[in-house]
Scaffold this motif. Structure first.
Motif, PDB file in Angstrom:
ATOM      1  N   SER A 114      49.484  58.051  63.328  1.00 15.93           N
ATOM      2  CA  SER A 114      48.830  56.750  63.273  1.00 15.93           C
ATOM      3  C   SER A 114      47.472  56.885  62.599  1.00 15.93           C
ATOM      4  O   SER A 114      46.943  57.992  62.421  1.00 15.93           O
ATOM      5  CB  SER A 114      48.651  56.170  64.684  1.00 15.93           C
ATOM      6  N   ALA A 131      47.268  51.302  63.721  1.00 12.26           N
ATOM      7  CA  ALA A 131      48.670  51.101  63.376  1.00 12.26           C
ATOM      8  C   ALA A 131      49.314  52.467  63.176  1.00 12.26           C
ATOM      9  O   ALA A 131      48.675  53.405  62.692  1.00 12.26           O
ATOM     10  CB  ALA A 131      48.810  50.256  62.108  1.00 12.26           C
ATOM     11  N   GLY A 132      50.585  52.578  63.561  1.00 15.31           N
ATOM     12  CA  GLY A 132      51.260  53.863  63.433  1.00 15.31           C
ATOM     13  C   GLY A 132      52.766  53.713  63.428  1.00 15.31           C
ATOM     14  O   GLY A 132      53.313  52.606  63.515  1.00 15.31           O
ATOM     15  N   LEU A 133      53.434  54.848  63.311  1.00 15.16           N
ATOM     16  CA  LEU A 133      54.891  54.914  63.310  1.00 15.16           C
ATOM     17  C   LEU A 133      55.350  55.915  64.360  1.00 15.16           C
ATOM     18  O   LEU A 133      54.668  56.925  64.602  1.00 15.16           O
ATOM     19  CB  LEU A 133      55.403  55.332  61.931  1.00 15.16           C
ATOM     20  N   LYS A 135      59.095  57.768  66.166  1.00 15.22           N
ATOM     21  CA  LYS A 135      60.542  57.981  66.162  1.00 15.22           C
ATOM     22  C   LYS A 135      60.884  59.038  67.199  1.00 15.22           C
ATOM     23  O   LYS A 135      59.998  59.760  67.691  1.00 15.22           O
ATOM     24  CB  LYS A 135      61.014  58.429  64.778  1.00 15.22           C
ATOM     25  N   ALA A 152      59.851  53.299  63.788  1.00 15.40           N
ATOM     26  CA  ALA A 152      59.448  51.932  64.122  1.00 15.40           C
ATOM     27  C   ALA A 152      57.926  51.863  64.184  1.00 15.40           C
ATOM     28  O   ALA A 152      57.259  52.831  64.561  1.00 15.40           O
ATOM     29  CB  ALA A 152      60.060  51.505  65.451  1.00 15.40           C
ATOM     30  N   PRO A 153      57.338  50.713  63.821  1.00 13.68           N
ATOM     31  CA  PRO A 153      55.879  50.582  63.853  1.00 13.68           C
ATOM     32  C   PRO A 153      55.362  50.220  65.246  1.00 13.68           C
ATOM     33  O   PRO A 153      56.101  49.682  66.083  1.00 13.68           O
ATOM     34  CB  PRO A 153      55.610  49.439  62.866  1.00 13.68           C
ATOM     35  N   PHE A 155      51.327  48.861  67.078  1.00  7.29           N
ATOM     36  CA  PHE A 155      49.982  48.388  66.789  1.00  7.29           C
ATOM     37  C   PHE A 155      49.147  48.410  68.069  1.00  7.29           C
ATOM     38  O   PHE A 155      49.664  48.171  69.164  1.00  7.29           O
ATOM     39  CB  PHE A 155      50.015  46.968  66.214  1.00  7.29           C
ATOM     40  N   THR A 182      54.898  47.103  70.367  1.00  6.73           N
ATOM     41  CA  THR A 182      55.874  47.645  69.434  1.00  6.73           C
ATOM     42  C   THR A 182      57.196  46.901  69.561  1.00  6.73           C
ATOM     43  O   THR A 182      57.542  46.382  70.638  1.00  6.73           O
ATOM     44  CB  THR A 182      56.117  49.144  69.686  1.00  6.73           C
ATOM     45  N   TYR A 184      61.164  47.847  68.440  1.00  7.22           N
ATOM     46  CA  TYR A 184      61.902  49.035  68.004  1.00  7.22           C
ATOM     47  C   TYR A 184      63.355  48.958  68.413  1.00  7.22           C
ATOM     48  O   TYR A 184      63.788  48.028  69.109  1.00  7.22           O
ATOM     49  CB  TYR A 184      61.248  50.287  68.600  1.00  7.22           C
ATOM     50  N   GLY A 257      54.392  54.586  70.086  1.00 10.06           N
ATOM     51  CA  GLY A 257      53.013  54.299  70.447  1.00 10.06           C
ATOM     52  C   GLY A 257      52.673  54.627  71.881  1.00 10.06           C
ATOM     53  O   GLY A 257      51.512  54.887  72.216  1.00 10.06           O
TER      54      GLY A 257
END
Length: 325
Positions: A114, A131-133, A135, A152-153, A155, A182, A184, A257
């Motif tokens: 992130s 913001a990040g990703l 998995k 998936a993102p 915030f 999130t 997802y 997240g």
């Protein structure tokens, strides 16, 4: 005579009043010695060209006589020192959290990374957006399934508070609060169910499921300047679920997240680039037991004051209290 008694009474009252006044005038008054007055600071004129200025850890201006080495606080400046030592729009931090990438190299099977943007207000309040990703592809030891969640993102929005807001911005102790969200997908593959005594084991899968989740994050961290505008930040995080979508198959074991549901405590390690918004004169702050660091001077609402290039007044002398040693 009919008027004699009143006149006699009036005369008696006048004589009595005169006697009382005479006695009061003759009363002895014992003098009272006033309390010894406290010593007042003796003011004298000191040549400003012999003085150097620095800031201590409390933000006070300390004057140093370069000839004698005597140090004392400029009390006249203390009265004018603002509540917040730094200007309102101090700087912008751009940070990249590399905790998850490093942990994945060490064998972790979830997370990704992130980045965040954080605004410094008076070096005290730090509203931020992150913001990040995320998995996951997790097969727990000793379990008969594999949990998967494609990229998936997520915030986060919140703020940090710097406990050392009037000290050098080269370091900070930050207490933070964030809300994360999130959306997802997740699935479970290769679920193996042992058979009965004679039957063979069977297997099934939970197909892709859509989900949303919101969570609260509380953090405690430090930021330390490394070189130039580059800093490093460490954080310990505690997360708690606030809301999430319901599913007939149960609760997913990983949330982008948030991390693994069974591990609400996590960490973060960030590399931070600081973009200054105020490039004023730099003063020296003595951090009491550490090396001196450079910080901007207190913000003022006046501009264009007469001052010399080195920051001292054009007048070579100034009236200041004599230090008491």
């Amino acid at each position: 005579m009919t008027h004699t008694p009143p006149l006699r009474l009036l005369a008696i009252m006048i004589i009595t009043a005169a006697a009382a006044l005479s006695m009061a005038a003759q009363r002895r008054v014992t003098p009272v010695t006033p309390a010894t007055q406290s010593k007042k600071s003796v003011e004298k004129t000191i040549d400003r060209t012999r003085l150097a200025e620095r800031l201590d850890a409390q933000g006070n201006i300390v004057l140093v006589d370069t000839v004698t080495g005597v140090e004392f606080i400029d009390s006249t400046a203390m009265a004018e020192r603002p509540r917040n030592l730094y200007p309102r729009w101090q700087s912008i931090d751009i940070g990249v959290d590399i905790w998850d990438p490093v942990m994945r190299m060490l064998g972790q099977k979830y997370g990704f990374g992130s980045a965040y943007v954080r605004l410094s207000i008076h070096n005290r309040f730090f509203p931020l957006f992150e913001a990040g990703l995320g998995k996951a592809d997790i097969t727990p030891d000793g379990s008969n399934f594999t949990f998967k969640s494609p990229m998936a993102p997520f915030f986060k929005i919140g703020a940090d508070y710097n406990v050392f807001y009037n000290n050098s911005p080269a370091y900070a102790l930050l207490v933070g609060l964030r809300y994360g969200f999130t959306s997802y997908k997740w699935s479970v593959d290769d679920v193996t169910v042992p058979g009965s005594y004679w039957d063979d084991p069977s297997s099934f899968a939970i197909p892709s499921q859509s989900a949303t989740a919101g969570f609260l994050e509380i953090s405690l961290g430090v930021r330390v300047k490394l070189i130039g505008p580059i800093s490093a930040g460490w954080q310990f995080k505690f997360r708690s679920m606030l809301h999430e979508s319901k599913n007939i198959h149960g609760e997913p074991m990983y949330i982008p997240g948030f991390g693994k549901r069974s591990s609400p405590i996590s960490g973060a390690f960030s590399i931070i680039y600081t973009l200054p918004l105020n490039r004023g004169k730099v003063a020296t702050v003595d951090n009491e037991g550490g090396a001196a660091a450079a910080v901007p001077p207190p913000a003022t609402d006046t501009e264009g004051s007469d001052s010399a290039p080195d920051g001292s007044s054009e007048s070579s002398t100034s009236t200041i209290p004599t230090p008491q040693i």
